[in-house]
Design a protein around this motif. Structure first.
Motif: not given
Ligand SMILES: O=C(O)CCC(=O)C(=O)O
Length: 290
Positions: A121-126, A225-229, A221-223, A210-214, A204-208, A112-114, A164-166
């Motif tokens: 946030g999380f610096t955009l990566h990928g 739940v991420l499954y990484k396939y 509360q943000r909730r 460029t994404h992150g978190t605002l 669903f998002f491609a890990e490749t 869970l990312i909450g 949240g997710f961006a």
């Molecule tokens: O949902 C989010 O906050 C971003 C998650 C993320 O950057 C990741 O799982 O690599």
């Protein structure tokens, strides 16, 4: 009305174009409540991650860390039931058979990312560049081949401007590296999208991509739940048996550092374990920091 248990051509178009897809209302209100109740019962295990994911960004960084919770698949009954169902939910299986190919696997998670109001946030990566051996994306003979996909189940709403997710739509195919001030969202050039989602939607998002978190701005509360396939032949996170010692036994200690370096297990997110690559000039072989 599209069949929710097959991936439609429209969905393929949007995923290929943008690098992400949202299936709306994949969970019933009752399932959302069951998930939230289970999370509430495990709230004491939720940890605030020490802040830092936002780096030095004036937009992303705040003094409050995001919340993290894991272990859902092993929780005692009845709390694990829903999360085990989500692992193989027909909406997921149908899309991942198309996107990752038959035999796709859970690489890591779920987690869970909450966040409470103010969470960083999380610096955009990928991104399409530099090439990612773990997560590359391509289309061949009309079929999407995406090695790393994250499936994020929404248990609370993400409204416009909540954070949240961006993501930078289309960036999974970019052939140039993303500018630093786009990654930090300090100069987003209108390219960073925060998808609006309701509890019960699945992303669903491609890990490749460029994404992150605002940073999280909503009162609730943000909730997510991420499954990484991953595709069957891809390894994103390293497994438990990663080091040469755990895979082969203590005799590996007699190897040269160069020989030893080739006996690690697959995977790119190595955490604390160090991975080295080999270099060669045709006469000698040496370790290159990797
Ligand atoms: O949902 C989010 O906050 C971003 C998650 C993320 O950057 C990741 O799982 O690599």
């Amino acid at each position: 009305m599209p069949n929710r248990y097959t991936m439609t051509d429209d969905e393929k178009y949007y995923f290929d174009l943008r690098g992400y897809l949202i299936v709306r209302g994949a969970l019933s209100d009752r399932e959302v409540s069951l998930g939230n109740e289970a999370i509430d019962r495990h709230a004491s295990g939720m940890r605030e991650r020490p802040p830092g994911l936002g780096g030095t960004s004036s937009v992303l960084s705040t003094p409050t860390g995001r919340l993290e919770l894991s272990g859902m698949l092993g929780w005692p009954e009845p709390d694990r039931t829903l999360f085990r169902r989500l692992l193989i939910h027909p909406v997921v299986v149908s899309r991942l058979n198309e996107l990752c190919g038959p035999g796709f696997r859970l690489d890591h998670g779920p987690g869970l990312i909450g966040g409470n109001k103010g969470a960083e946030g999380f610096t955009l990566h990928g991104g399409g560049e530099p090439f990612s051996h773990a997560n590359w994306y391509r289309v061949q003979n009309g079929r999407i081949r995406c090695r790393g996909i994250t499936v994020a189940w929404q248990f609370t709403d993400c409204g416009p401007g909540d954070g949240g997710f961006a993501v930078v739509p289309g960036s999974h195919k970019s052939e140039f590296e993303a500018p630093v001030d786009l990654r930090s969202v300090e100069n987003p050039e209108d390219l960073v999208v925060q998808p609006v989602m309701k509890a019960g939607d699945v992303l669903f998002f491609a890990e490749t991509a460029t994404h992150g978190t605002l940073p999280w701005k909503a009162e609730h509360q943000r909730r997510s739940v991420l499954y990484k396939y991953a595709s069957r032949g891809a390894a994103r996170a390293v497994g438990r048996r990663y080091t040469p010692e755990s895979r082969y036994g203590d005799w590996v200690k007699d190897l040269t550092p160069e020989q030893h370096s080739l006996l690690y297990g697959p995977g790119y997110h190595s955490g604390a374990s160090h991975r080295a690559n080999l270099g060669s000039d045709g006469k000698k072989v040496w370790l290159v920091d990797g």
